[in-house]
Design a protein around this motif. Structure first.
Motif, PDB file in Angstrom:
ATOM      1  N   MET A 150       0.915  -1.151  -0.025  1.00 40.98           N
ATOM      2  CA  MET A 150      -0.109   0.137  -0.010  1.00 40.98           C
ATOM      3  C   MET A 150       1.000   1.129   0.170  1.00 40.98           C
ATOM      4  O   MET A 150       1.790   1.420   0.916  1.00 40.98           O
ATOM      5  N   ASP A 160      -1.359   5.826  -3.886  1.00 40.62           N
ATOM      6  CA  ASP A 160      -2.553   5.067  -4.273  1.00 40.62           C
ATOM      7  C   ASP A 160      -3.763   5.803  -3.917  1.00 40.62           C
ATOM      8  O   ASP A 160      -3.879   6.363  -2.886  1.00 40.62           O
ATOM      9  N   ARG A 161      -5.048   5.763  -4.760  1.00 42.68           N
ATOM     10  CA  ARG A 161      -5.946   6.334  -4.575  1.00 42.68           C
ATOM     11  C   ARG A 161      -7.321   5.440  -4.812  1.00 42.68           C
ATOM     12  O   ARG A 161      -7.862   5.512  -5.768  1.00 42.68           O
ATOM     13  N   PRO A 162      -7.254   4.528  -3.988  1.00 44.80           N
ATOM     14  CA  PRO A 162      -8.321   3.302  -4.048  1.00 44.80           C
ATOM     15  C   PRO A 162      -9.818   3.909  -3.664  1.00 44.80           C
ATOM     16  O   PRO A 162      -9.637   4.757  -2.803  1.00 44.80           O
ATOM     17  N   TRP A 176     -12.567   3.637  -1.077  1.00 46.86           N
ATOM     18  CA  TRP A 176     -12.744   3.416   0.375  1.00 46.86           C
ATOM     19  C   TRP A 176     -12.579   1.911   0.742  1.00 46.86           C
ATOM     20  O   TRP A 176     -12.085   1.371   1.676  1.00 46.86           O
ATOM     21  N   LYS A 194      -9.434   0.129  -0.174  1.00 47.06           N
ATOM     22  CA  LYS A 194      -8.424   0.586   0.751  1.00 47.06           C
ATOM     23  C   LYS A 194      -8.658  -0.350   1.913  1.00 47.06           C
ATOM     24  O   LYS A 194      -7.870  -0.738   2.620  1.00 47.06           O
ATOM     25  N   ALA A 240      -7.558  -3.837   1.994  1.00 45.01           N
ATOM     26  CA  ALA A 240      -6.185  -3.990   1.910  1.00 45.01           C
ATOM     27  C   ALA A 240      -5.760  -3.739   3.217  1.00 45.01           C
ATOM     28  O   ALA A 240      -4.713  -4.625   3.706  1.00 45.01           O
ATOM     29  N   VAL A 241      -5.959  -2.961   3.939  1.00 43.60           N
ATOM     30  CA  VAL A 241      -5.584  -2.761   5.260  1.00 43.60           C
ATOM     31  C   VAL A 241      -5.986  -3.794   6.016  1.00 43.60           C
ATOM     32  O   VAL A 241      -5.084  -4.481   6.941  1.00 43.60           O
ATOM     33  N   PRO A 274       1.353   3.523   4.665  1.00 44.80           N
ATOM     34  CA  PRO A 274       0.222   3.096   5.014  1.00 44.80           C
ATOM     35  C   PRO A 274       0.436   1.406   5.382  1.00 44.80           C
ATOM     36  O   PRO A 274      -0.245   0.861   6.131  1.00 44.80           O
TER      37      PRO A 274
END
Length: 123
Positions: A14, A18-20, A22, A25, A28-29, A72
């Motif tokens: 990450m 990146d601009r995924p 929400w 994101k 991924a988190v 991130p």
């Protein structure tokens, strides 16, 4: 005392660039946080605060990259370590971090994430 926790890279790194969406994101988190939690939970060591965290991330080539862009990924991993009970919180009194370190692995080799935690009672 130094403890090293290793686990297979659970997904793409990450980046702050990146601009995924929400939801993407959040997935991924959650993936990175859970991977760090599971790896830390399987480690027999339990550290007392404070601790210094170094995150070593695999990359496929020697292209120029800004390691701080992967903050991130670092944050998600530290949150997983807190979830595993290594510290009560991720505030500076308990845990500090260095900027991520990138290391090259061949594209065909497995990518292993390495977290090194050094006990720092002198804070």
């Amino acid at each position: 005392m130094t403890v090293t926790i290793e686990f297979p890279q659970p997904g793409p790194l990450m980046s702050m660039n990146d601009r995924p969406h929400w939801a993407a994101k959040a997935r991924a988190v959650r993936t990175w946080r859970t991977a760090a939690y599971v790896a830390a939970d399987a480690t027999p060591h339990r550290l007392l605060p404070p601790g210094l965290v170094e995150l070593h991330l695999p990359v496929p080539d020697r292209r120029r990259r800004d390691p701080m862009n992967y903050a991130p990924t670092l944050k998600a991993c530290v949150d997983g370590l807190v979830d595993a009970g290594l510290w009560p919180d991720d505030t500076p009194e308990f845990v500090r971090t260095l900027e991520p370190t990138l290391y090259v692995v061949p594209r065909s080799a497995p990518r292993v994430v390495r977290i090194t935690i050094t006990d720092r009672p002198d804070w």
